[in-house]
Scaffold this motif. Structure first.
Motif, PDB file in Angstrom:
ATOM      1  N   LEU A  83      -7.854 -17.840 -23.469  1.00 16.32           N
ATOM      2  CA  LEU A  83      -7.070 -17.625 -22.352  1.00 16.32           C
ATOM      3  C   LEU A  83      -5.890 -16.968 -22.136  1.00 16.32           C
ATOM      4  N   ALA A  84      -5.456 -16.814 -23.893  1.00 15.51           N
ATOM      5  CA  ALA A  84      -4.009 -16.246 -23.803  1.00 15.51           C
ATOM      6  C   ALA A  84      -4.634 -14.451 -23.934  1.00 15.51           C
ATOM      7  N   ALA A  85      -5.809 -14.347 -23.770  1.00 13.26           N
ATOM      8  CA  ALA A  85      -5.875 -12.743 -23.847  1.00 13.26           C
ATOM      9  C   ALA A  85      -6.482 -12.299 -22.294  1.00 13.26           C
ATOM     10  N   ALA A  86      -6.427 -13.299 -21.253  1.00 15.18           N
ATOM     11  CA  ALA A  86      -6.736 -12.791 -20.214  1.00 15.18           C
ATOM     12  C   ALA A  86      -5.687 -11.506 -19.717  1.00 15.18           C
ATOM     13  N   LYS A  87      -6.436 -10.450 -18.505  1.00 16.60           N
ATOM     14  CA  LYS A  87      -5.087  -9.901 -17.954  1.00 16.60           C
ATOM     15  C   LYS A  87      -5.895  -9.959 -16.923  1.00 16.60           C
ATOM     16  N   VAL A  88      -4.270  -9.440 -16.407  1.00 18.11           N
ATOM     17  CA  VAL A  88      -4.350  -9.701 -15.017  1.00 18.11           C
ATOM     18  C   VAL A  88      -3.711  -8.062 -14.103  1.00 18.11           C
ATOM     19  N   ASP A  89      -3.961  -7.376 -13.325  1.00 20.70           N
ATOM     20  CA  ASP A  89      -3.873  -6.091 -12.335  1.00 20.70           C
ATOM     21  C   ASP A  89      -3.716  -6.375 -11.422  1.00 20.70           C
ATOM     22  N   VAL A  90      -2.720  -5.801 -10.617  1.00 20.33           N
ATOM     23  CA  VAL A  90      -2.446  -6.040  -8.976  1.00 20.33           C
ATOM     24  C   VAL A  90      -1.783  -5.749  -8.770  1.00 20.33           C
ATOM     25  N   THR A  91      -1.843  -5.448  -7.551  1.00 21.51           N
ATOM     26  CA  THR A  91      -1.005  -4.375  -6.427  1.00 21.51           C
ATOM     27  C   THR A  91      -1.350  -4.611  -5.459  1.00 21.51           C
ATOM     28  N   VAL A  92       0.200  -4.700  -4.689  1.00 24.28           N
ATOM     29  CA  VAL A  92       0.524  -5.066  -3.574  1.00 24.28           C
ATOM     30  C   VAL A  92       0.759  -4.013  -1.981  1.00 24.28           C
ATOM     31  N   PRO A  93       0.823  -3.656  -1.288  1.00 23.54           N
ATOM     32  CA  PRO A  93       0.748  -2.299  -0.511  1.00 23.54           C
ATOM     33  C   PRO A  93       2.075  -2.697   0.518  1.00 23.54           C
ATOM     34  N   ILE A  94       2.918  -2.155  -0.173  1.00 27.44           N
ATOM     35  CA  ILE A  94       4.196  -2.857   0.096  1.00 27.44           C
ATOM     36  C   ILE A  94       5.100  -2.292   1.594  1.00 27.44           C
ATOM     37  N   ALA A  95       4.359  -1.299   2.263  1.00 28.77           N
ATOM     38  CA  ALA A  95       4.010  -0.928   4.086  1.00 28.77           C
ATOM     39  C   ALA A  95       3.179  -1.853   5.048  1.00 28.77           C
ATOM     40  N   ASN A  96       1.742  -2.945   3.989  1.00 24.92           N
ATOM     41  CA  ASN A  96       1.623  -3.420   5.192  1.00 24.92           C
ATOM     42  C   ASN A  96       2.497  -5.205   4.914  1.00 24.92           C
ATOM     43  N   VAL A  97       4.447  -4.806   4.709  1.00 21.08           N
ATOM     44  CA  VAL A  97       4.744  -5.596   5.345  1.00 21.08           C
ATOM     45  C   VAL A  97       4.979  -6.817   6.429  1.00 21.08           C
ATOM     46  N   THR A  98       4.819  -8.069   6.288  1.00 26.32           N
ATOM     47  CA  THR A  98       4.556  -8.544   8.088  1.00 26.32           C
ATOM     48  C   THR A  98       5.691  -9.629   8.045  1.00 26.32           C
ATOM     49  N   THR A  99       6.148  -9.765   9.700  1.00 25.90           N
ATOM     50  CA  THR A  99       7.448 -10.939   9.958  1.00 25.90           C
ATOM     51  C   THR A  99       7.555 -10.769  11.013  1.00 25.90           C
ATOM     52  N   ALA A 100       7.668 -11.998  11.371  1.00 23.22           N
ATOM     53  CA  ALA A 100       8.047 -12.856  13.220  1.00 23.22           C
ATOM     54  C   ALA A 100       8.655 -11.599  13.747  1.00 23.22           C
ATOM     55  N   SER A 101       9.174 -11.266  12.885  1.00 24.42           N
ATOM     56  CA  SER A 101      10.142  -9.465  13.885  1.00 24.42           C
ATOM     57  C   SER A 101      10.323  -8.523  13.927  1.00 24.42           C
ATOM     58  N   ASP A 102       9.388  -7.810  14.875  1.00 20.56           N
ATOM     59  CA  ASP A 102       9.355  -6.826  14.641  1.00 20.56           C
ATOM     60  C   ASP A 102      10.374  -5.885  14.174  1.00 20.56           C
ATOM     61  N   GLY A 103      11.742  -5.787  14.873  1.00 25.53           N
ATOM     62  CA  GLY A 103      12.322  -5.547  14.543  1.00 25.53           C
ATOM     63  C   GLY A 103      13.482  -5.452  12.624  1.00 25.53           C
ATOM     64  N   LEU A 104      12.849  -6.481  12.356  1.00 29.41           N
ATOM     65  CA  LEU A 104      13.568  -6.606  11.029  1.00 29.41           C
ATOM     66  C   LEU A 104      12.001  -5.831  10.676  1.00 29.41           C
ATOM     67  N   THR A 105      10.591  -5.957  10.324  1.00 29.31           N
ATOM     68  CA  THR A 105       9.895  -4.905   9.850  1.00 29.31           C
ATOM     69  C   THR A 105      10.158  -3.885   9.792  1.00 29.31           C
ATOM     70  N   GLY A 106      10.377  -3.457  10.907  1.00 24.93           N
ATOM     71  CA  GLY A 106      10.830  -1.773  10.882  1.00 24.93           C
ATOM     72  C   GLY A 106      12.792  -1.891  10.009  1.00 24.93           C
ATOM     73  N   HIS A 107      12.942  -2.348  10.456  1.00 29.55           N
ATOM     74  CA  HIS A 107      14.231  -2.187   9.706  1.00 29.55           C
ATOM     75  C   HIS A 107      14.037  -2.028   8.212  1.00 29.55           C
ATOM     76  N   LEU A 108      13.308  -2.897   7.341  1.00 25.02           N
ATOM     77  CA  LEU A 108      12.314  -2.334   6.087  1.00 25.02           C
ATOM     78  C   LEU A 108      11.960  -1.852   5.827  1.00 25.02           C
ATOM     79  N   LEU A 109      10.789  -0.587   6.951  1.00 30.51           N
ATOM     80  CA  LEU A 109      10.539   0.154   6.436  1.00 30.51           C
ATOM     81  C   LEU A 109      10.599   1.399   7.479  1.00 30.51           C
ATOM     82  N   ARG A 110      12.183   1.762   7.314  1.00 30.56           N
ATOM     83  CA  ARG A 110      12.867   2.343   8.598  1.00 30.56           C
ATOM     84  C   ARG A 110      13.480   3.889   7.264  1.00 30.56           C
ATOM     85  N   PRO A 111      13.235   4.201   7.707  1.00 30.50           N
ATOM     86  CA  PRO A 111      13.821   5.361   6.462  1.00 30.50           C
ATOM     87  C   PRO A 111      15.408   6.183   6.135  1.00 30.50           C
TER      88      PRO A 111
END
Length: 215
Positions: A83-111
């Motif tokens: 198990l010590a030789a295990a390897k993990v390589d994971v990519t997370v698309p930040i642009a796909n963030v989801t919140t319960a508030s459209d305003g908050l989501t827009g704030h996170l991603l606005r320029p």
């Protein structure tokens, strides 16, 4: 009368036990079981439809709010005999963030305003990526995974407390699937994300749940 009452209690107890036994027999076994022997050596690919990264921050000292990153992709290479030789390589698309508030989501991603630096991720942020550098088993089903997290153009070491949660054949695809959960805490300021500090907490709790399918 006492004998009648005792007999009634005994019958009721036996009936309850019989019903519970029948219910246990009728309940189907889940495809995934917390049985590490079901995991076989090889390379697994993240099931992006069922792999999520939750995040949580404190807001103004009043309460916490949280969101989710979905569509997680990546690979796990594992050999249960090493198990010590295990390897993990994971990519997370930040642009796909989801919140319960459209305003908050827009704030996170606005320029940023007038071409300035955005408060948080900004428009069209690059995906985050975690690449393990070491895996240290801490029990039969747990491990500490250390690796490099690259986010917002900054790479920092991160340590994840990981837990095996189940393995078996996916009934939809028949793919051998292994599930894991993990937790860690990062400081967003270390990745150049400093909007609203300190009234929105610097510490971000991450709650990770990933299903890997064997290739």
């Amino acid at each position: 009368m006492r004998k009648i009452i005792l007999s009634t209690i005994a019958v009721a107890t036996l009936s309850t036990g019989a019903i519970a036994g029948l219910q246990a027999q009728d309940a189907p076994a889940l495809p995934g079981q917390m049985d590490a022997s079901r995991v076989t050596a090889g390379t697994y690919t993240a099931d992006s439809n069922h792999s999520l990264i939750g995040w949580r921050v404190n807001h103004f000292g009043f309460n916490d709010y949280f969101g989710i990153f979905g569509d997680v992709a990546g690979t796990l290479t594992i050999d249960p005999a090493n198990l010590a030789a295990a390897k993990v390589d994971v990519t997370v698309p930040i642009a796909n963030v989801t919140t319960a508030s459209d305003g908050l989501t827009g704030h996170l991603l606005r320029p940023g305003k007038d071409g300035g630096k955005p408060d948080f991720f900004g428009a069209e942020p690059a995906p985050a990526r975690f690449v393990s550098t070491s895996v240290q088993p801490t029990g039969e089903t747990a491990a500490t995974i250390t690796g490099d997290l690259t986010m917002n153009g900054v790479t920092r070491p991160v340590t994840i407390a990981a837990q095996f949660t189940g393995a078996g054949a996916n009934p939809m695809s028949q793919a051998l699937t292994a599930g894991f959960e993990g937790t860690t805490t990062i400081r967003r300021s270390e990745f150049g994300i400093a909007g609203a500090l300190p009234v929105v907490s610097d510490e971000v709790e991450l709650d990770i749940t990933i299903a890997f399918e064997k290739q």
